[in-house]
Each structure stands twice: as structure tokens, then as C-alpha cells.
Design a protein around this motif. Structure first.
Motif, PDB file in Angstrom:
ATOM      1  N   PHE A 184     -13.124   9.225 -11.383  1.00 13.92           N
ATOM      2  CA  PHE A 184     -12.812   9.149 -12.807  1.00 13.92           C
ATOM      3  C   PHE A 184     -13.512   7.933 -13.413  1.00 13.92           C
ATOM      4  O   PHE A 184     -13.845   6.974 -12.715  1.00 13.92           O
ATOM      5  CB  PHE A 184     -11.297   9.030 -13.017  1.00 13.92           C
ATOM      6  N   GLU A 185     -13.732   7.978 -14.716  1.00 11.89           N
ATOM      7  CA  GLU A 185     -14.349   6.848 -15.396  1.00 11.89           C
ATOM      8  C   GLU A 185     -13.504   5.590 -15.250  1.00 11.89           C
ATOM      9  O   GLU A 185     -14.031   4.489 -15.079  1.00 11.89           O
ATOM     10  CB  GLU A 185     -14.543   7.172 -16.880  1.00 11.89           C
ATOM     11  N   SER A 186     -12.197   5.753 -15.312  1.00 12.13           N
ATOM     12  CA  SER A 186     -11.270   4.640 -15.098  1.00 12.13           C
ATOM     13  C   SER A 186     -10.574   4.866 -13.759  1.00 12.13           C
ATOM     14  O   SER A 186      -9.684   5.715 -13.667  1.00 12.13           O
ATOM     15  CB  SER A 186     -10.231   4.560 -16.222  1.00 12.13           C
ATOM     16  N   PRO A 187     -10.986   4.139 -12.704  1.00 13.47           N
ATOM     17  CA  PRO A 187     -10.401   4.358 -11.375  1.00 13.47           C
ATOM     18  C   PRO A 187      -8.892   4.124 -11.385  1.00 13.47           C
ATOM     19  O   PRO A 187      -8.393   3.225 -12.069  1.00 13.47           O
ATOM     20  CB  PRO A 187     -11.114   3.318 -10.503  1.00 13.47           C
ATOM     21  N   ILE A 188      -8.186   4.950 -10.614  1.00 16.09           N
ATOM     22  CA  ILE A 188      -6.741   4.800 -10.480  1.00 16.09           C
ATOM     23  C   ILE A 188      -6.465   4.038  -9.193  1.00 16.09           C
ATOM     24  O   ILE A 188      -6.943   4.411  -8.123  1.00 16.09           O
ATOM     25  CB  ILE A 188      -6.049   6.173 -10.452  1.00 16.09           C
ATOM     26  N   GLU A 189      -5.697   2.959  -9.301  1.00 13.79           N
ATOM     27  CA  GLU A 189      -5.337   2.161  -8.142  1.00 13.79           C
ATOM     28  C   GLU A 189      -3.838   2.230  -7.900  1.00 13.79           C
ATOM     29  O   GLU A 189      -3.047   2.352  -8.850  1.00 13.79           O
ATOM     30  CB  GLU A 189      -5.761   0.702  -8.325  1.00 13.79           C
ATOM     31  N   SER A 190      -3.457   2.126  -6.632  1.00 13.07           N
ATOM     32  CA  SER A 190      -2.041   2.049  -6.295  1.00 13.07           C
ATOM     33  C   SER A 190      -1.411   0.840  -6.972  1.00 13.07           C
ATOM     34  O   SER A 190      -2.045  -0.207  -7.146  1.00 13.07           O
ATOM     35  CB  SER A 190      -1.870   1.929  -4.776  1.00 13.07           C
ATOM     36  N   ASP A 191      -0.152   0.973  -7.340  1.00 15.27           N
ATOM     37  CA  ASP A 191       0.588  -0.139  -7.946  1.00 15.27           C
ATOM     38  C   ASP A 191       1.307  -0.984  -6.895  1.00 15.27           C
ATOM     39  O   ASP A 191       2.139  -1.832  -7.237  1.00 15.27           O
ATOM     40  CB  ASP A 191       1.592   0.375  -8.976  1.00 15.27           C
ATOM     41  N   SER A 192       0.998  -0.784  -5.616  1.00 18.39           N
ATOM     42  CA  SER A 192       1.682  -1.487  -4.530  1.00 18.39           C
ATOM     43  C   SER A 192       1.759  -2.987  -4.793  1.00 18.39           C
ATOM     44  O   SER A 192       0.740  -3.652  -4.983  1.00 18.39           O
ATOM     45  CB  SER A 192       0.943  -1.218  -3.211  1.00 18.39           C
TER      46      SER A 192
ATOM     47  N   TYR B  30       5.786   3.663   7.940  1.00 14.80           N
ATOM     48  CA  TYR B  30       4.653   3.987   7.071  1.00 14.80           C
ATOM     49  C   TYR B  30       3.638   4.830   7.836  1.00 14.80           C
ATOM     50  O   TYR B  30       3.167   4.438   8.904  1.00 14.80           O
ATOM     51  CB  TYR B  30       4.023   2.698   6.526  1.00 14.80           C
ATOM     52  N   VAL B  31       3.339   5.981   7.244  1.00 20.70           N
ATOM     53  CA  VAL B  31       2.430   6.943   7.878  1.00 20.70           C
ATOM     54  C   VAL B  31       1.368   7.407   6.888  1.00 20.70           C
ATOM     55  O   VAL B  31       0.788   8.481   7.047  1.00 20.70           O
ATOM     56  CB  VAL B  31       3.225   8.159   8.430  1.00 20.70           C
ATOM     57  N   VAL B  32       1.102   6.582   5.866  1.00 23.97           N
ATOM     58  CA  VAL B  32       0.230   6.986   4.769  1.00 23.97           C
ATOM     59  C   VAL B  32      -1.157   7.379   5.279  1.00 23.97           C
ATOM     60  O   VAL B  32      -1.688   6.806   6.237  1.00 23.97           O
ATOM     61  CB  VAL B  32       0.124   5.850   3.722  1.00 23.97           C
ATOM     62  N   ARG B  33      -1.712   8.376   4.631  1.00 25.28           N
ATOM     63  CA  ARG B  33      -3.076   8.826   4.928  1.00 25.28           C
ATOM     64  C   ARG B  33      -3.816   8.985   3.614  1.00 25.28           C
ATOM     65  O   ARG B  33      -3.321   9.652   2.716  1.00 25.28           O
ATOM     66  CB  ARG B  33      -3.029  10.174   5.665  1.00 25.28           C
ATOM     67  N   PRO B  34      -4.982   8.319   3.427  1.00 27.88           N
ATOM     68  CA  PRO B  34      -5.735   7.497   4.376  1.00 27.88           C
ATOM     69  C   PRO B  34      -5.118   6.109   4.564  1.00 27.88           C
ATOM     70  O   PRO B  34      -4.261   5.686   3.771  1.00 27.88           O
ATOM     71  CB  PRO B  34      -7.109   7.390   3.700  1.00 27.88           C
ATOM     72  N   LEU B  35      -5.585   5.406   5.594  1.00 28.59           N
ATOM     73  CA  LEU B  35      -5.058   4.082   5.884  1.00 28.59           C
ATOM     74  C   LEU B  35      -5.420   3.077   4.800  1.00 28.59           C
ATOM     75  O   LEU B  35      -4.657   2.147   4.526  1.00 28.59           O
ATOM     76  CB  LEU B  35      -5.588   3.578   7.231  1.00 28.59           C
TER      77      LEU B  35
ATOM     78  N   HIS C  38       0.630   5.085  -7.638  1.00 31.12           N
ATOM     79  CA  HIS C  38       0.385   5.103  -6.191  1.00 31.12           C
ATOM     80  C   HIS C  38       0.046   6.508  -5.706  1.00 31.12           C
ATOM     81  O   HIS C  38      -0.952   6.720  -5.023  1.00 31.12           O
ATOM     82  CB  HIS C  38       1.599   4.571  -5.432  1.00 31.12           C
ATOM     83  N   GLY C  39       0.883   7.466  -6.073  1.00 29.66           N
ATOM     84  CA  GLY C  39       0.659   8.831  -5.601  1.00 29.66           C
ATOM     85  C   GLY C  39      -0.662   9.414  -6.053  1.00 29.66           C
ATOM     86  O   GLY C  39      -1.368  10.060  -5.283  1.00 29.66           O
ATOM     87  N   THR C  40      -1.033   9.179  -7.315  1.00 36.53           N
ATOM     88  CA  THR C  40      -2.291   9.736  -7.806  1.00 36.53           C
ATOM     89  C   THR C  40      -3.494   9.005  -7.206  1.00 36.53           C
ATOM     90  O   THR C  40      -4.547   9.611  -7.014  1.00 36.53           O
ATOM     91  CB  THR C  40      -2.354   9.694  -9.346  1.00 36.53           C
ATOM     92  N   ALA C  41      -3.347   7.714  -6.880  1.00 36.98           N
ATOM     93  CA  ALA C  41      -4.435   6.994  -6.215  1.00 36.98           C
ATOM     94  C   ALA C  41      -4.698   7.577  -4.835  1.00 36.98           C
ATOM     95  O   ALA C  41      -5.857   7.800  -4.443  1.00 36.98           O
ATOM     96  CB  ALA C  41      -4.095   5.508  -6.108  1.00 36.98           C
ATOM     97  N   ILE C  42      -3.627   7.834  -4.082  1.00 42.29           N
ATOM     98  CA  ILE C  42      -3.779   8.435  -2.748  1.00 42.29           C
ATOM     99  C   ILE C  42      -4.400   9.821  -2.861  1.00 42.29           C
ATOM    100  O   ILE C  42      -5.330  10.174  -2.134  1.00 42.29           O
ATOM    101  CB  ILE C  42      -2.412   8.536  -2.050  1.00 42.29           C
TER     102      ILE C  42
END
Length: 356
Positions: free
Chosen positions: A208-216, A76-81, A195-199
């Protein structure tokens, strides 16, 4: 530049990856698309050739005496942490648990290896480790071994995480793309591309008015319900991470030697995610997920599978999104909302680097 492969005794006299096209590693080699496939099939499979690896599953299923074990590893090398809905620590636990689950395994234990950059704040490291501990405890899968290495300041990017896992597969249970049959139903456990759109929204500073969160999330509980309800009618499982639903289904179609046809109107995408994808010119089918699964089941078991998925909180928005077909073997097609068909191919480039 010559088109001849590199001479290398490790590969019987030649390296199977032609250097004329890519003399250096590209970001897209890690994106889950066509270049990843070429790297695996052109270099890694010939180098480590064995039957367990050749299955090209999310993990290897190994016979160990009277037991069948699933074994997987991921980095795992995701950015941001840290991102809405998760962080690199919980993501590493969920991703490895999910890879075991896609083999039909009950996860037993994980390892954790940390590659740390000199100068990383101890507070940051503690947050990541605490998150991993909480995610592992919630999943009921302990971290039982590990390793730590430190690289020079400027030679890393804070922290990289590698996790491996082992799990137990029930006797007689075979989850494999080669079990797909014409007429099988294709199901998704919920809305895609979160997940991708949250990152991406964090990287680009989008609000956004409705925050997008990762589905992890860990999916082994959802898979256990499917196995219990469907038994041998459950043919294939895959979690559509890097490269999204499109890449996962292309891999399945190629391994099965059959086609997959999706119905665009059946694929669940939330309004905020669709808006981000339209704004940035992304196709949700190619955007990463970390808490969704694809299931391919016998046609007559489709409704049972849908009910099973919807009985679990992580599958409440599940849908039947397509079917396995005999025509166009090895390819994925999409029937659009206006009735036309288009090919859903593997990506050649990298649209969202370092997404997991």
C-alpha cells in the motif's frame, strides 16, 4: 456420534466438553471467539476451578502477605516471525506487560520460555532474543528466568515463545468487569485493527502507499496515568487482542451482566486499515490489536479519562466510543452511521489464525 460427554474421572465422571460438536481441536479454539470461550468454560475452568481463575481476567490477582500480585502467562505462535512494526520477540514482551497492566498492576519481572525447532537458523534466534531484550529494557521490565526446549525438525514452526509475568497491584485498586455500571463510558486508546492487518498484508503480499504497521507496544505507562488521574472511577481495563474489540467487549458484557452499546462513527480506524478490511471482507472490530486498550470508567470521569489518555503518545487518538447499558445484558450492540442497531456477537470461526 453420541451427544453424551466423555467419561473421565478427572471431571467427576464426565468431561464437560461435548465431543459431538468438536471431537478434535480446531484453529478457532485459539481465535478468541466463541469456540475459545466454550473451550475455557467447558473444559479448562472446571478442570482448574478456583476463585482467581474464575475471574477470567487478563491475569490473576493474588494476595501475598501484605502485597497484591498480578500473575499472567501467554504463548506466541505468530506467523511470520517478523512483520512491520515488530516480531515474535517484542510482541511476547509487550503482550505480557499489557496483560499485567490490564489488571492494574505495575509490571515487575518476566519469564521467557523458548520452544525451538531443530534447524532454526541461529541468526533468526539471535534476532528474536535481541528484540526481546530491547523491548524489555524499553519497558523497564527485566526477563529474570526462563527455559529452552528443542523439538525435531518438522515438528515445530521455527520458534514458539511463552512469557509469564508478575506485577504489583496497589492496595484497594480493583479493575474488574464486574465493576462496570450502567451509564459508564467506554473508551478506546486509539485506532484499531492495525496489528491484524499488518500481519495479513505480509502473508498475502499486499502493498500500500501508506504501509500498515503493527501497533505492538507496552501499555503500562498509559495505564499508570489512568490510575493516577481516575482512581476508583476506573472500573475496567482490557486489551483487545485476539478477536479484537468485539470479543473483548462481549467478555466484559457477559461478566458484568450488562450490555455495551458502541457508536460506529466514534470508533477510530485509519484509512489504510479500513481499505484492507473492505478489500478482504473483514470487520475491524474483530481484528487483533497489540497496543490498544479499552477502558470503562464512571460517566462523570469520561472527559478526565479522555484527557489522560491523550496526554500519552500511545493514547493521542483516544476516543469515547460507547457506554454501558442495562438493556440487552451480556450483549454488545453497535449504532451504525445511519442510526440502525446491530448485534456485535462473538465469532464462531477463525478469520485470522496465528495472529499473536
Amino acid at each position: 456420534m453420541s451427544d453424551e460427554p466423555i467419561a473421565d474421572p478427572a471431571f467427576g465422571g464426565s468431561c464437560p466438553l461435548p465431543i459431538a460438536d468438536y471431537p478434535t481441536v480446531q484453529m478457532a479454539h485459539g481465535g478468541g471467539g466463541r469456540l475459545t470461550q466454550q473451550l475455557i468454560e467447558g473444559l479448562l475452568l472446571p478442570a482448574f476451578d478456583n476463585d482467581a481463575l474464575a475471574a477470567l481476567h487478563d491475569g490473576a490477582v493474588l494476595d501475598a502477605g501484605n502485597a497484591r500480585l498480578a500473575f499472567t502467562t501467554d504463548s506466541y505462535v505468530v506467523r511470520p516471525l517478523f512483520f512491520p512494526g515488530g516480531d515474535i520477540g517484542s510482541l511476547a514482551v509487550h503482550g505480557t506487560v499489557n496483560d499485567l497492566a490490564m489488571c492494574g498492576a505495575r509490571p515487575l519481572a518476566l519469564s521467557c520460555a523458548l520452544i525451538l525447532e531443530e534447524g532454526l537458523p541461529m541468526e533468526t534466534l539471535a534476532r528474536v532474543v535481541t528484540s526481546m531484550r530491547a523491548a524489555a529494557a524499553a519497558a523497564g521490565v527485566p526477563v529474570v528466568t526462563g527455559d529452552t526446549k528443542v523439538v525435531d525438525r518438522g515438528k515445530g514452526d521455527g520458534i514458539y515463545v511463552n512469557t509469564a509475568g508478575i506485577g504489583l497491584v496497589e492496595p484497594g485498586l480493583v479493575i474488574d468487569p464486574r465493576r462496570a455500571r450502567p451509564g459508564d463510558a467506554v473508551l478506546l486508546s486509539g485506532s484499531i485493527a492495525e496489528h491484524g492487518t499488518a500481519i495479513l498484508s505480509v502473508r498475502e503480499g499486499l502493498e500500500f502507499e501508506s504501509p500498515i504497521e503493527s501497533d505492538s507496544a507496552p501499555l503500562h505507562g498509559l495505564v499508570a496515568i489512568l490510575i493516577a488521574r481516575l482512581g476508583p472511577d476506573l472500573h475496567v481495563l482490557r486489551d483487545p487482542t485476539r478477536g479484537g474489540v468485539a470479543s473483548a467487549l462481549n467478555e466484559i458484557a457477559q461478566r458484568a451482566g450488562l450490555g455495551v452499546r458502541l457508536e460506529e462513527t466514534a470508533v477510530p480506524v485509519t484509512g489504510p486499515v479500513r481499505a484492507v478490511c473492505e478489500l478482504l471482507g473483514l470487520d475491524p472490530l474483530y481484528v487483533a490489536n497489540e497496543g490498544k486498550l479499552l477502558a470503562i470508567v464512571a460517566r462523570e470521569a469520561a472527559e478526565t479519562a479522555l484527557d489522560a489518555l491523550r496526554s500519552h503518545p500511545l493514547g493521542r487518538d483516544a476516543a469515547i466510543v460507547g457506554e454501558v447499558v442495562e438493556d440487552a445484558p451480556g450483549r454488545v450492540t453497535l449504532r451504525s452511521s445511519i442510526g440502525g442497531l446491530r448485534v456485535v456477537d462473538l465469532l464462531t470461526g477463525e478469520q485470522l489464525p496465528r495472529i499473536c
